[in-house]
Scaffold this motif. Structure first.
Motif, PDB file in Angstrom:
ATOM      1  N   UNK A 145      58.509 -26.394  45.679  1.00 25.78           N
ATOM      2  CA  UNK A 145      59.794 -26.475  46.555  1.00 25.78           C
ATOM      3  C   UNK A 145      60.570 -25.137  46.849  1.00 25.78           C
ATOM      4  N   UNK A 146      59.871 -24.266  46.480  1.00 25.04           N
ATOM      5  CA  UNK A 146      60.588 -22.813  46.917  1.00 25.04           C
ATOM      6  C   UNK A 146      60.241 -22.300  48.281  1.00 25.04           C
ATOM      7  N   UNK A 147      59.357 -22.602  48.804  1.00 22.58           N
ATOM      8  CA  UNK A 147      58.829 -22.081  50.275  1.00 22.58           C
ATOM      9  C   UNK A 147      59.108 -20.621  50.276  1.00 22.58           C
ATOM     10  N   UNK A 148      58.439 -19.800  49.497  1.00 21.14           N
ATOM     11  CA  UNK A 148      58.735 -18.486  49.570  1.00 21.14           C
ATOM     12  C   UNK A 148      57.504 -17.647  49.402  1.00 21.14           C
ATOM     13  N   UNK A 149      56.798 -17.289  50.413  1.00 23.38           N
ATOM     14  CA  UNK A 149      55.408 -16.767  50.387  1.00 23.38           C
ATOM     15  C   UNK A 149      55.331 -15.339  49.171  1.00 23.38           C
ATOM     16  N   UNK A 150      56.083 -14.581  49.507  1.00 19.12           N
ATOM     17  CA  UNK A 150      55.949 -13.467  48.250  1.00 19.12           C
ATOM     18  C   UNK A 150      55.976 -14.036  46.889  1.00 19.12           C
ATOM     19  N   UNK A 151      56.878 -15.048  46.821  1.00 20.21           N
ATOM     20  CA  UNK A 151      57.152 -15.581  45.123  1.00 20.21           C
ATOM     21  C   UNK A 151      55.802 -16.178  44.967  1.00 20.21           C
ATOM     22  N   UNK A 152      55.187 -17.136  45.924  1.00 22.56           N
ATOM     23  CA  UNK A 152      54.006 -17.712  45.683  1.00 22.56           C
ATOM     24  C   UNK A 152      52.771 -16.896  45.323  1.00 22.56           C
ATOM     25  N   UNK A 153      52.645 -15.662  46.094  1.00 25.20           N
ATOM     26  CA  UNK A 153      51.366 -14.833  45.953  1.00 25.20           C
ATOM     27  C   UNK A 153      51.585 -13.707  44.735  1.00 25.20           C
ATOM     28  N   UNK A 154      52.784 -13.528  44.266  1.00 19.05           N
ATOM     29  CA  UNK A 154      53.117 -12.362  43.223  1.00 19.05           C
ATOM     30  C   UNK A 154      53.484 -12.973  42.060  1.00 19.05           C
ATOM     31  N   UNK A 155      54.204 -14.100  42.084  1.00 14.95           N
ATOM     32  CA  UNK A 155      54.623 -14.836  40.726  1.00 14.95           C
ATOM     33  C   UNK A 155      53.447 -15.907  40.213  1.00 14.95           C
TER      34      UNK A 155
END
Length: 286
Positions: A145-155
């Protein structure tokens, strides 16, 4: 008689449409969260001297894991007291500004779901981590539900797919990875049993260079999350190597995520609490 059948038929059709609409809205909320305003006012925070500060953020615009969030606040407060940390807990996104973020050693997305901070605040958090800050995500913080590329890739290091529906909570044996970071896994058993809502991801974060702390045999649980019409392609799992907790160094900072923690049961488990305590300590290490 025909009139009665027509009434019954239209009534049943109306019920089906209403149920379908409700289910559609629920799925939309789970995947996207409902639009909300973003808080931008900086809070007043009295940071004490000589204490590591942790930010616990549990705002949700998607599915809310209320029981887990409520239980976590008490446990995290106890861990803060035990380790002499200053803990600031909020659901207001205004704290995500460069000046105040720089004063925290660790930011915890505590079952935070949906798009909860604006683009400027996202960039502030990204820079905070890359410049040496720590970011921890718990369970719902890893959903889609976050739709945030940096977040998905780095967390996360992986894209969320689903969890089992028919058997939402299942007991599984959690196993420590042979190459698990020693600080994060310190004092934890090589294996333990736990019942949770097991998240299935499309990829294995191990492949993306994340250090796996715990995993389970995903082939030993039901991973079917398919729903007729709405999501009919979710009958798959991650196989024998199904990661449950992992970490990585990002720039000068560190990230840690665990898919454990759907409800309050996890916060009553000493192994899970120790895992979170270790993760916080690890993110604070420079």
């Amino acid at each position: 008689m025909k009139k009665a059948f027509k009434i019954i038929g239209w009534t049943l059709l109306t019920i089906v449409i209403l149920l379908g609409t409700a289910m559609g809205l629920f799925i939309y909320k789970v995947k996207n969260g409902f639009p909300v305003s973003y808080e931008t006012d900086k809070p007043t925070i009295d940071f004490p001297n000589n204490q590591k500060a942790i930010l616990v953020f549990s705002k949700t615009t998607g599915f809310r894991h209320s029981a887990s969030i409520d239980a976590s606040k008490l446990v995290l407060k106890q861990l803060a007291q035990k380790n002499h940390w200053f803990m600031y807990e909020t659901e207001e996104g205004g704290v995500f500004n460069p000046e105040q973020l720089a004063k925290f050693s660790t930011v915890i997305f505590d079952n935070s779901t949906g798009e909860v901070i604006n683009d400027e605040q996202k960039r502030a958090l990204e820079q905070y981590v890359e410049n040496g800050g720590g970011l921890i995500g718990i369970h719902g913080a890893g959903d889609d539900s976050h739709h945030w590329d940096w977040y998905e890739q780095n967390l996360l290091g992986a894209k969320f797919s689903h969890h089992a529906l028919a058997q939402q909570f299942q007991t599984a044996e959690i196993q420590k990875d042979s190459k698990a970071d020693s600080t994060v896994s310190n004092g934890l058993p090589t294996s333990w049993k736990h019942a949770d809502e097991w998240y299935v991801f499309f990829e294995n974060p191990r492949v993306k260079g994340f250090n796996i702390i715990y995993f389970m045999g995903g082939d030993k649980i039901d991973t079917n999350g398919s729903m007729p019409i709405l999501a009919s392609d979710k009958n798959f799992g991650m196989g024998k190597d199904h990661p449950l907790a992992w970490c990585k160094s990002i720039g000068k900072g560190k990230t840690f995520y665990t898919s454990l923690g759907h409800n309050e049961v996890a916060w009553k488990n000493e192994n899970f609490v120790k895992l979170i305590e270790n993760a916080i300590s690890w993110t604070q290490m420079k």
